[in-house]
Scaffold this active site. Structure first.
Site, PDB file in Angstrom:
ATOM      1  N   ASP A  54       0.862  -1.188   0.000  1.00  0.00           N
ATOM      2  CA  ASP A  54       0.000   0.000   0.000  1.00  0.00           C
ATOM      3  C   ASP A  54       0.888   1.224   0.000  1.00  0.00           C
ATOM      4  O   ASP A  54       1.760   1.346   0.844  1.00  0.00           O
ATOM      5  CB  ASP A  54      -0.819   0.020   1.313  1.00  0.00           C
ATOM      6  N   ASP A 367      34.962   4.036 -56.659  1.00  0.00           N
ATOM      7  CA  ASP A 367      34.152   4.837 -55.732  1.00  0.00           C
ATOM      8  C   ASP A 367      33.443   5.963 -56.485  1.00  0.00           C
ATOM      9  O   ASP A 367      33.316   5.939 -57.720  1.00  0.00           O
ATOM     10  CB  ASP A 367      35.039   5.336 -54.576  1.00  0.00           C
ATOM     11  N   ASP A 479      26.231   4.096 -50.452  1.00  0.00           N
ATOM     12  CA  ASP A 479      26.553   5.215 -49.560  1.00  0.00           C
ATOM     13  C   ASP A 479      25.302   6.041 -49.268  1.00  0.00           C
ATOM     14  O   ASP A 479      24.287   5.945 -49.975  1.00  0.00           O
ATOM     15  CB  ASP A 479      27.620   6.078 -50.263  1.00  0.00           C
ATOM     16  N   ASP A 547      35.060   6.999 -42.184  1.00  0.00           N
ATOM     17  CA  ASP A 547      35.925   7.672 -43.154  1.00  0.00           C
ATOM     18  C   ASP A 547      37.295   7.930 -42.553  1.00  0.00           C
ATOM     19  O   ASP A 547      38.225   8.296 -43.276  1.00  0.00           O
ATOM     20  CB  ASP A 547      35.312   9.019 -43.564  1.00  0.00           C
TER      21      ASP A 547
HETATM   22  C1  DGJ Z   1      31.595   8.941 -48.084  1.00  0.00           C
HETATM   23  C2  DGJ Z   1      32.223   7.607 -47.901  1.00  0.00           C
HETATM   24  O1  DGJ Z   1      32.298   7.280 -46.554  1.00  0.00           O
HETATM   25  C3  DGJ Z   1      33.574   7.600 -48.574  1.00  0.00           C
HETATM   26  O2  DGJ Z   1      34.227   6.380 -48.355  1.00  0.00           O
HETATM   27  C4  DGJ Z   1      33.398   7.868 -50.042  1.00  0.00           C
HETATM   28  O3  DGJ Z   1      32.717   6.810 -50.642  1.00  0.00           O
HETATM   29  C5  DGJ Z   1      32.670   9.175 -50.250  1.00  0.00           C
HETATM   30  N1  DGJ Z   1      31.458   9.244 -49.482  1.00  0.00           N
HETATM   31  C6  DGJ Z   1      32.361   9.387 -51.698  1.00  0.00           C
HETATM   32  O4  DGJ Z   1      31.568  10.460 -51.917  1.00  0.00           O
END
Ligand code: DGJ
Length: 736
Positions: A54, A367, A479, A547
């Protein structure tokens, strides 16, 4: 039978080798949690764990049961309006504007295996024996809103997977404002909360802080899971270390906007819930409609943070990642991004490819910059036509050349984006996420396509299909380089559905491409690792981790990432020095020593390497080929943290414990320091091993308990002797 229902006490007990989850139905039909933690033996009832009292001010069940209040019980899926005053896991608006819900038990079923989730990534089973699933249906009488809670207890990989399905079985429209994937109430708050935080180029930093009264929450409103917070939380005991102590791990299998919230109330109970972020979310459920939440994975370990991570690694590697590449060693690649950026032509790339072949590299990845008008990041995204000035005979010609050289071929795409000035943008402005009459905000000079619109998905499928057909690529790097803003759809009826529908759109395009091209290896990417999450792993078994390719920063990023994600999922490259992100110079062998613990590759202009560097790259490539199974599919142990010390130490051990590699990295050279040892993990105590570098034969017990001396002045003298950013690998091989 790892799901048991005790009829008399109305108690459910789900368990596997590691954990137990126990809850019961109490009159008048509420689901109350009694225990979640280390596996305990099954009994008929655990009613002594029901905490009743309670209390002044409490909203009680009835005048007779004044000791029962939802505010003071531990609940399975809490709602607002019947007495619980902590944050709810479900919130709706009924036609009359009411948010009230009173969810009561209606029925349950237990089934073998684990069902898949429509249009969502999910942990799966390959045989029914691998899991048992409990579905509990709750119902709100007034609205006839039903909630089906799903609990799959995994047997091979000890985890509990949860999700909720919301069904409008009534006659009126309901708007769903919030529907969490899981909710757990724990009986005390003596935990630390570990999260993986960061930003671009410093993803998944390990943060540990004490749970305190109030709410601690993390999440993302960016339309992607984000590099700022990863959809993961560990709640661990204060004394929990990498190798000892209790921890819970919670991980959301989702790639869009999400929320994880830890709430400690003033009675010192803890609520943890996790799911789609409620900000801006409003899902319309007409009579008969259902909504399925993403799923969340819960694990428990009393063997420290490594124990938790190893469960995630095994589960995600074997039962979340899918397809042709799941169990295959990943090709060693060279990626031209940091070698050329967008400034290249076919000739230049073929020169790099020829050098790659000579070194022993297996795949060339083209890329960003291969399509029309793409000489800077201001233009080009959306049309996906080959740039004939760079590839006069077309992209197919280039990839054919790669194939003829005996290399696999990969390309980069960014299909969720469009630049102004492209045909796509001009012809279909309504395909861009934005609201008319408002400023359209760029990010990296680009705009986000409305993936809630099936026409957009169809268009991109056609364009990418054409590219994949022509090039016969073996690998695709997908990406995604900006977060979402101006979130409004020109075609969607209910705007509160846009964020989630966007994510569903991404999943659906992946699914269509995978279905048509099951052998393509997808690597997900989002400005590095901004969408490194379990949802993506279901489609792309590897992800670009960051990156930031600096050999020291990578130790931190990969260390943090390994809290949840297996090494086979971490894209890791040796890049040029001085490093493009930090201008730092780390010896090439240290860059490689970090990159081995991932998928491995190079991201530099191989034609500019010295003869000595080329020779080194040949040796590294040969070494990786010899050991990559161990790196990518062994059991990974974190032994010393770069977030806490000047050193990083980690190791990976083969499943049969016959082989291991331990990596020692020292950041800055120390002077006249004391001796330090590192105790290895995961070896067979009775097995005799040969340890390279030291060239000694010792048993596993000695390596795990006495350890290796690692901090003498010559700690890294195998190559450059003393200095900053040195490292060494100890190869540990069982002797007959
Ligand atoms: C961001 C990615 O993380 C990179 O490795 C590369 O592919 C660039 N974009 C390309 O624009």
């Amino acid at each position: 039978m790892p799901v048991i229902y005790h009829e008399v006490s109305k108690t459910f007990h789900l368990y596997n080798t590691e954990l137990s989850h126990i809850f019961k139905i109490i009159e008048p039909g509420y689901l109350v949690n009694l225990y979640f933690g280390k596996k305990i033996r099954d009994r008929e009832n655990y009613d002594h764990l029901l905490e009743t009292a309670d209390r002044s001010m409490a909203v009680t069940f009835s005048d007779e049961r004044t000791d029962l209040s939802l505010e003071h019980l531990k609940l399975e899926y809490p709602v607002y309006g019947t007495g619980d005053l902590r944050n709810p896991s479900l919130d709706v608006t009924a036609e009359n504007g009411s948010h009230l819900l009173d969810l009561r038990f209606e029925s349950y079923t237990i089934q073998k295996g684990k069902p898949s989730l429509p249009h969502l990534p999910a942990v799966y089973t390959e045989a029914d024996e691998e899991a048992d699933t409990l579905l509990v249906t709750l119902c709100d009488q007034k609205t006839q809103l039903k909630v089906v809670l799903s609990y799959s207890i995994m047997n091979l990989y000890p985890a509990l997977i949860r999700s909720a399905k919301i069904v409008n079985a009534g006659t009126e429209k309901i708007i769903l404002n919030n529907a969490m994937s899981l909710s757990v109430d724990l009986p005390d708050t003596d935990y630390d909360m570990i999260t993986l935080t960061g930003a671009w180029a410093r993803e998944r930093t390990v943060r540990r802080q004490a749970v305190h009264e109030g709410v601690q929450s993390i999440g993302s409103l960016r339309g992607i899971s984000s590099s700022n917070f990863n959809p993961f939380v560990s709640l661990c005991r204060k004394n929990c270390t990498e190798t000892e102590g209790e921890t819970f791990g919670f991980s959301l299998v989702y790639s869009g906007c999400w929320l994880a919230e830890v709430q400690a109330d003033t009675y010192h109970t803890l609520r943890m819930h996790m799911g789609i972020h409620p900000q801006g979310f409003a899902w319309h459920l007409d009579p008969g409609d259902t909504f399925q939440t993403p799923e969340a994975v819960m694990v428990y370990s009393d063997e420290g943070l490594n124990g938790m991570s190893q469960i995630f690694h095994e589960l995600y590697r074997h039962r979340l990642a899918r397809g042709y590449w799941r169990d295959r060693e990943r090709p060693i690649l060279v990626n031209n991004w940091e070698a050329t950026y967008m400034n290249f032509n076919e000739q230049k790339l073929l020169e790099i490819a020829a050098r790659a072949k000579e070194i022993g590299i297996e795949m060339f990845v083209l890329d960003d910059g291969w399509f029309e008008n793409r000489n800077s990041d201001h233009t080009g995204l959306g049309d996906w036509q080959c740039d004939r000035t760079k590839f006069p005979q077309g992209l197919g010609h280039f990839t054919q050349k790669l194939h003829e050289m005996g290399l696999l071929a990969g390309i980069w795409i960014e299909p969720e984006m469009v630049n102004m000035g492209t045909r796509m943008f001009n012809e279909h402005p309504e395909w861009v996420i934005h609201e008319e009459g408002r400023i359209l905000h760029p990010g990296r000079h680009q705009y986000v396509l409305d993936y809630s619109n099936p026409d957009v998905i169809d268009d991109l499928f056609e364009k990418l299909d054409r590219v994949f057909e022509e090039t016969r690529v073996d690998y695709v790097k997908w990406d995604m380089n900006r977060t979402l803003s101006d979130v409004y759809s020109m075609t969607l009826k209910n705007q509160g559905e846009l964020m989630h529908r966007y994510t569903l759109g991404v999943y659906s395009l992946y699914e269509r491409l995978i279905e048509k091209y099951p052998k393509i290896l997808f690597e997900s990417c989002s400005s590095g690792g901004a969408r490194f999450d379990p949802g993506m792993l279901y489609y792309a078994p590897q992800a670009w981790t960051s990156d930031d390719t600096d050999g020291y920063e990578r130790q931190k990023i990969q260390y943090g990432t390994s809290f949840v994600y297996p090494l086979s999922s971490m894209g890791s490259h040796v890049s040029a020095c001085p490093n493009h992100q930090l201008n730092r110079t780390v010896p090439m062998y240290t860059r490689a020593n970090a990159a081995y613990f991932g998928t491995f590759g190079y991201e530099l202009d191989l034609t500019k390497m010295t003869d000595e560097e080329t020779e080194e790259a040949k040796q590294q490539t040969a070494f990786m080929k010899q050991y990559r199974k161990l790196f990518q599919f062994g059991t990974f142990w974190r032994l010393r943290s770069p977030f806490e010390t000047n050193e990083t130490i980690w190791m990976t051990v083969s499943k049969d414990r016959k082989q291991a590699v331990c990596a020692y990295f020292r950041c800055l050279q120390e002077i006249n320091t004391g001796f330090r040892r590192i105790r290895l993990k995961g070896l067979d105590p009775d097995q005799l091993y040969h340890v390279s570098v030291l060239d000694i034969d010792v048993c596993g017990d000695e390596l795990m308990h006495a350890g290796l001396v690692i901090s003498d002045q010559s700690a890294a003298s195998n190559r450059d002797g003393q200095g900053d950013f040195v490292s060494r690998l100890y190869l540990i091989d069982a002797k007959d």
